[in-house]
Design a protein around this motif. Structure first.
Motif, PDB file in Angstrom:
ATOM      1  N   PHE A  75       0.966  -1.403   0.123  1.00 29.59           N
ATOM      2  CA  PHE A  75      -0.044   0.095  -0.072  1.00 29.59           C
ATOM      3  C   PHE A  75       0.826   1.168  -0.127  1.00 29.59           C
ATOM      4  N   ASP A  76       1.636   1.411   0.764  1.00 26.55           N
ATOM      5  CA  ASP A  76       2.863   2.397   0.910  1.00 26.55           C
ATOM      6  C   ASP A  76       3.430   2.699  -0.495  1.00 26.55           C
ATOM      7  N   GLU A  77       3.983   1.607  -0.961  1.00 29.12           N
ATOM      8  CA  GLU A  77       4.676   1.911  -1.868  1.00 29.12           C
ATOM      9  C   GLU A  77       3.749   2.168  -3.030  1.00 29.12           C
ATOM     10  N   ALA A  78       2.600   1.898  -3.364  1.00 33.30           N
ATOM     11  CA  ALA A  78       1.644   2.277  -4.320  1.00 33.30           C
ATOM     12  C   ALA A  78       1.036   3.791  -3.990  1.00 33.30           C
ATOM     13  N   PHE A  79       0.659   3.937  -2.940  1.00 36.16           N
ATOM     14  CA  PHE A  79       0.301   5.438  -2.664  1.00 36.16           C
ATOM     15  C   PHE A  79       1.576   6.496  -3.039  1.00 36.16           C
ATOM     16  N   ILE A  80       2.628   6.286  -2.744  1.00 37.37           N
ATOM     17  CA  ILE A  80       3.759   7.176  -2.738  1.00 37.37           C
ATOM     18  C   ILE A  80       3.941   7.224  -4.051  1.00 37.37           C
ATOM     19  N   GLY A  81       4.074   6.255  -4.849  1.00 38.86           N
ATOM     20  CA  GLY A  81       4.339   6.050  -6.129  1.00 38.86           C
ATOM     21  C   GLY A  81       3.292   6.687  -7.099  1.00 38.86           C
ATOM     22  N   GLY A 109       1.939  11.558 -10.204  1.00 42.00           N
ATOM     23  CA  GLY A 109       0.716  12.718 -10.375  1.00 42.00           C
ATOM     24  C   GLY A 109      -0.400  11.482 -10.949  1.00 42.00           C
ATOM     25  N   GLN A 110      -0.456  10.539 -10.887  1.00 40.29           N
ATOM     26  CA  GLN A 110      -1.543   9.577 -11.576  1.00 40.29           C
ATOM     27  C   GLN A 110      -2.592   9.349 -10.317  1.00 40.29           C
ATOM     28  N   ASP A 111      -3.511  10.307 -10.199  1.00 38.98           N
ATOM     29  CA  ASP A 111      -4.314  10.120  -8.951  1.00 38.98           C
ATOM     30  C   ASP A 111      -5.475   9.168  -9.301  1.00 38.98           C
ATOM     31  N   HIS A 112      -5.636   8.727 -10.418  1.00 39.48           N
ATOM     32  CA  HIS A 112      -6.722   7.626 -10.809  1.00 39.48           C
ATOM     33  C   HIS A 112      -6.117   6.534 -10.142  1.00 39.48           C
ATOM     34  N   LEU A 113      -4.806   6.288  -9.959  1.00 39.55           N
ATOM     35  CA  LEU A 113      -4.291   5.074  -9.116  1.00 39.55           C
ATOM     36  C   LEU A 113      -4.813   5.206  -7.669  1.00 39.55           C
ATOM     37  N   LEU A 131      -7.378  12.620  -0.897  1.00 41.94           N
ATOM     38  CA  LEU A 131      -7.986  12.633  -1.914  1.00 41.94           C
ATOM     39  C   LEU A 131      -8.998  13.922  -2.092  1.00 41.94           C
ATOM     40  N   ILE A 132      -9.289  14.263  -0.848  1.00 42.26           N
ATOM     41  CA  ILE A 132     -10.253  15.673  -0.736  1.00 42.26           C
ATOM     42  C   ILE A 132      -9.327  16.983  -1.120  1.00 42.26           C
ATOM     43  N   ALA A 133      -8.021  16.799  -0.381  1.00 41.93           N
ATOM     44  CA  ALA A 133      -7.112  17.505  -0.684  1.00 41.93           C
ATOM     45  C   ALA A 133      -7.016  18.010  -2.375  1.00 41.93           C
ATOM     46  N   ILE A 134      -6.635  16.725  -2.959  1.00 37.58           N
ATOM     47  CA  ILE A 134      -6.332  17.015  -4.265  1.00 37.58           C
ATOM     48  C   ILE A 134      -7.619  17.380  -5.023  1.00 37.58           C
ATOM     49  N   PHE A 135      -8.825  16.889  -4.881  1.00 38.43           N
ATOM     50  CA  PHE A 135     -10.027  17.526  -5.371  1.00 38.43           C
ATOM     51  C   PHE A 135     -10.080  18.763  -5.241  1.00 38.43           C
ATOM     52  N   CYS A 191      -7.651  21.120  -5.083  1.00 42.35           N
ATOM     53  CA  CYS A 191      -6.551  21.493  -5.649  1.00 42.35           C
ATOM     54  C   CYS A 191      -6.798  21.332  -7.018  1.00 42.35           C
ATOM     55  N   ASP A 192      -7.339  20.363  -7.629  1.00 42.98           N
ATOM     56  CA  ASP A 192      -7.691  20.321  -8.944  1.00 42.98           C
ATOM     57  C   ASP A 192      -6.613  20.342  -9.973  1.00 42.98           C
ATOM     58  N   SER A 193      -5.412  20.131  -9.333  1.00 47.49           N
ATOM     59  CA  SER A 193      -4.238  20.251 -10.471  1.00 47.49           C
ATOM     60  C   SER A 193      -3.101  19.567  -9.771  1.00 47.49           C
ATOM     61  N   THR A 194      -1.929  18.957 -10.705  1.00 46.00           N
ATOM     62  CA  THR A 194      -0.847  18.300 -10.129  1.00 46.00           C
ATOM     63  C   THR A 194       0.318  19.360 -10.295  1.00 46.00           C
ATOM     64  N   ARG A 195       0.060  20.642 -10.445  1.00 49.04           N
ATOM     65  CA  ARG A 195       1.212  21.540 -10.559  1.00 49.04           C
ATOM     66  C   ARG A 195       1.825  21.767  -9.257  1.00 49.04           C
ATOM     67  N   GLY A 196       3.215  21.501  -9.411  1.00 53.66           N
ATOM     68  CA  GLY A 196       4.036  21.744  -8.213  1.00 53.66           C
ATOM     69  C   GLY A 196       4.246  20.462  -7.497  1.00 53.66           C
ATOM     70  N   ARG A 197       3.467  19.375  -7.889  1.00 54.77           N
ATOM     71  CA  ARG A 197       3.596  17.866  -7.058  1.00 54.77           C
ATOM     72  C   ARG A 197       4.923  17.388  -6.901  1.00 54.77           C
ATOM     73  N   GLU A 198       5.350  17.070  -5.657  1.00 54.80           N
ATOM     74  CA  GLU A 198       6.578  16.641  -5.362  1.00 54.80           C
ATOM     75  C   GLU A 198       6.431  15.832  -3.946  1.00 54.80           C
ATOM     76  N   VAL A 199       6.941  14.628  -3.872  1.00 56.11           N
ATOM     77  CA  VAL A 199       7.060  14.088  -2.571  1.00 56.11           C
ATOM     78  C   VAL A 199       8.337  14.347  -2.185  1.00 56.11           C
TER      79      VAL A 199
END
Length: 214
Positions: A140-146, A151-155, A176-180, A182-190
């Motif tokens: 789960f952690d690997e899939a979540f962080i990946g 930026g593949q939010d559908h995953l 998910l709520i935060a992503i909804f 923001c509605d954008s992947t601009r600046g996405r960074e782990v």
């Protein structure tokens, strides 16, 4: 957005006050107290009503899911007005509407705002984990962080419910709520991922507005 606030079926929570401590964990002197962003809370309530989303006022002190990140922010110098939100069991469409309501409220006020999604990933990574051990938890952690990193939010939306249950996670819904919102992947960074106590801790930027101030 905290996953550990008091729950009320069918209604998202809005805290009346923004202060709390870690007294339930043997650290009563570890506290945080910030001024409440009452106008923002009211705008969120209004935006939710327009979308037929129920809300309720939480009168309790802040839970640890809110206290922990706010302590770090306060130590870094944050003293501004703050609103803390709680969750309720909801389908993806409802969480999306809630995220959109948060975004609409922020736009209505026209102020620069930071949205923090709090939660832990798997609680079952090692035999010494507080919730026991599951050999599939690390998946789960690997899939979540990946998914966050790519930026593949559908995953995230389509992640196996059984895997989430086996991991004992509580990070998915706030994220998910935060992503909804923001509605954008601009600046996405782990920024980091660690699991020193058998619990997965990740820090990521979901969206960053780098437009120059006006």
């Amino acid at each position: 957005i905290s996953p550990h606030a008091s729950w009320r079926g069918g209604a998202f929570g809005i805290y009346a006050e923004t202060q709390g401590s870690l007294s339930d964990f043997g650290a009563p002197d570890t506290t945080v107290a910030l001024p409440a962003a009452t106008p923002l809370a009211r705008e969120i309530e209004t935006a939710c009503k327009a979308r037929k989303i129920e809300t309720w006022l939480i009168q309790d002190p802040l839970d640890h899911g809110a206290v922990v990140p706010l302590i770090f922010l306060a130590e870094a110098g944050w003293k501004g007005k703050t609103t803390v939100l709680g969750l309720t069991p909801a389908h993806k469409k409802t969480m999306q509407s809630f995220g959109e309501a948060i975004a609409a409220a922020i736009r209505a006020l026209g102020q620069s705002t930071a949205l923090v999604a709090s939660g832990d990933m798997s609680h079952r990574l090692t035999p010494s984990s507080p919730c026991g051990h599951d050999p599939h938890a690390r998946e789960f952690d690997e899939a979540f962080i990946g998914a966050l990193r790519s930026g593949q939010d559908h995953l995230l939306w389509g992640m196996d419910a059984n895997l989430r249950e086996r991991a004992g996670e509580d990070a998915m819904d706030p994220t998910l709520i935060a992503i909804f919102a923001c509605d954008s992947t601009r600046g996405r960074e782990v920024l980091s991922y660690d699991a020193p106590f058998g619990v997965g801790y990740g820090v990521a930027i979901l969206f960053e507005n780098k437009s120059p101030a006006v």
